[in-house]
Design an enzyme around this catalytic site. Structure first.
Site, PDB file in Angstrom:
ATOM      1  N   SER A  19       4.361   2.615   8.025  1.00 20.00           N
ATOM      2  CA  SER A  19       3.992   1.568   7.077  1.00 20.00           C
ATOM      3  C   SER A  19       5.188   1.116   6.255  1.00 20.00           C
ATOM      4  O   SER A  19       6.008   1.932   5.814  1.00 20.00           O
ATOM      5  CB  SER A  19       2.897   2.084   6.133  1.00 20.00           C
ATOM      6  OG  SER A  19       1.682   2.249   6.805  1.00 20.00           O
ATOM      7  N   HIS A  76       0.822  -1.216   0.000  1.00 21.25           N
ATOM      8  CA  HIS A  76       0.000   0.000   0.000  1.00 21.25           C
ATOM      9  C   HIS A  76       0.856   1.267   0.000  1.00 21.25           C
ATOM     10  O   HIS A  76       0.327   2.376  -0.143  1.00 21.25           O
ATOM     11  CB  HIS A  76      -0.997  -0.008   1.173  1.00 21.25           C
ATOM     12  CG  HIS A  76      -0.407   0.330   2.500  1.00 21.25           C
ATOM     13  ND1 HIS A  76       0.029  -0.622   3.396  1.00 21.25           N
ATOM     14  CD2 HIS A  76      -0.181   1.532   3.103  1.00 21.25           C
ATOM     15  CE1 HIS A  76       0.482  -0.025   4.489  1.00 21.25           C
ATOM     16  NE2 HIS A  76       0.374   1.270   4.335  1.00 21.25           N
ATOM     17  N   ASP A 131      -0.188  -7.601   1.627  1.00 17.47           N
ATOM     18  CA  ASP A 131       0.346  -6.233   1.646  1.00 17.47           C
ATOM     19  C   ASP A 131       1.871  -6.278   1.703  1.00 17.47           C
ATOM     20  O   ASP A 131       2.488  -6.022   2.737  1.00 17.47           O
ATOM     21  CB  ASP A 131      -0.225  -5.494   2.854  1.00 17.47           C
ATOM     22  CG  ASP A 131       0.056  -3.995   2.821  1.00 17.47           C
ATOM     23  OD1 ASP A 131       0.499  -3.510   1.761  1.00 17.47           O
ATOM     24  OD2 ASP A 131      -0.158  -3.327   3.847  1.00 17.47           O
TER      25      ASP A 131
END
Length: 361
Positions: free
Chosen positions: A303, A155, A212
């Site tokens: 992230s 992402h 992911d």
């Protein structure tokens, strides 16, 4: 996942084999619900070391003994369900760094403390070409796994992603230095490397954030130094099993802190791995890690960063990456206030990683 050498050695273990009914001669399901292939023992790299030890009458470790009890036999005689092996060429690329990967200088992210300068030399910052203040251009993290590839979250992959920064500590300082006694020690200075190719997992689901995980191929290989070197990955079956049962883990990043501001210095925090059922995940084939997040949590800006744990790697104490910061159920303002957070389970993707890092063009 596993196979046995069908010989005199195998006779001693047949009582522990699980029979699950007819299985296709080529495709099968391992004991832990992973897709495998029915292979002869000699073609199953995962178990071959165990069989070799048994043939040589070398005692098995506790983990190896447990593994022999989880073997699934295929319908066709002399074949066992074996998880697809890692790409040997890609595996060799990762093993080139066995002597230097995961070396750390000391043992939050949200409500965390600063890492020691230079102690996490695999940490990467992803830079985006956006019209924002300089600090806000670094929106995700990652880890160097070879001289040419960075591991991150899918992402985090956007068209505006242009480069990867390595060897960074304090983003606000042009040169990071530390006084040790009367001696001043400085890093070499951050290295910005253009991204040549962005590779997201083919089954990445941007809505539910399944799979992911992504790889960034750098335009040029980086020179490995004391301040820029790769993290260790769970390459062996034993490490993969250990990584999926380990409880206490470390998360590192430059993301939002309890002051609701992006940190200029990378911070670390420790979280506990939780059973998936505790996080309302009842599919045992799920490829995520659920970890505690009360008070200490990864947050916006973290992230793609690593979830690691210290272990013995080739007989030396190293940090091995087990997860990738993915998401939590709440908003950015909820960081540190939720019961758990989710990470991509790196051990589940070693086949894809070793396949993808092999140069094909």
């Amino acid at each position: 996942m596993l196979g046995l050498k069908f010989s005199i050695v195998a006779i001693c273990l047949t009582l522990s084999l699980q029979w699950i009914g007819p299985v296709d001669s080529k495709v099968c399901e391992t004991h832990d619900k992973k897709i495998g292939k029915c292979l002869r023992p000699k073609d199953c790299p995962a178990l071959k070391p165990i069989v070799d030890k048994m043939n040589k009458k070398i005692p098995l470790s506790e983990i190896e003994r447990k593994l022999t009890k989880l073997i699934v036999r295929c319908e066709k005689k002399k074949k066992f369900c074996c998880e697809e092996p890692l790409n040997s060429e890609g595996l060799n690329l990762l093993k080139e760094n066995d002597d230097i990967c995961g070396n750390f200088a000391d043992l939050r992210v949200y409500n965390a403390r600063k890492i020691r300068m230079g102690s996490r030399p695999w940490m990467a910052l992803l830079e985006y070409n956006v019209t924002q203040p300089f600090r806000a251009r670094f929106q995700c993290g990652g880890t160097l796994i070879t001289s040419k590839f960075v591991l991150t979250a899918a992402h985090c992959i956007k068209e505006t992603l242009v480069s990867v920064r390595l060897g960074e500590y304090d983003i606000s300082e042009p040169l990071d230095c530390l006084m040790i006694g009367n001696k001043k020690t400085c890093l070499d200075g951050p290295l910005d490397v253009p991204v040549d190719k962005k590779i997201t997992h083919p089954q990445f689901d941007n809505f539910f954030l399944y799979n992911d995980i992504a790889l960034l191929r750098l335009q040029d290989p980086v020179r490995i130094t004391d301040w820029i070197r790769p993290i260790c990955l769970p390459l062996s079956l034993e490490l993969q099993l250990e990584s999926q049962t380990n409880i206490l883990m470390e998360v590192v990043g430059w993301g939002l802190t309890e002051q609701n501001a992006l940190s200029n210095v990378a911070k670390k925090g420790f979280v506990n791995r939780l059973p998936l059922t505790q996080c309302n995940i009842f599919n045992i084939a799920d490829k995520r890690i659920c970890a505690s997040a009360n008070g200490i949590d990864a947050c916006q800006g973290d992230s793609g960063g690593p979830l690691t744990y210290p272990t013995s790697y080739n007989g030396k104490q190293r940090l091995v990456q087990v997860g990738i910061v993915s998401y939590s159920d709440g908003k950015a303002s909820d960081c540190g206030q939720l019961p758990h957070a989710y990470y991509t389970d790196v051990a589940e993707y070693m086949g894809w990683i070793t396949e993808t890092i092999v140069e094909k063009e």
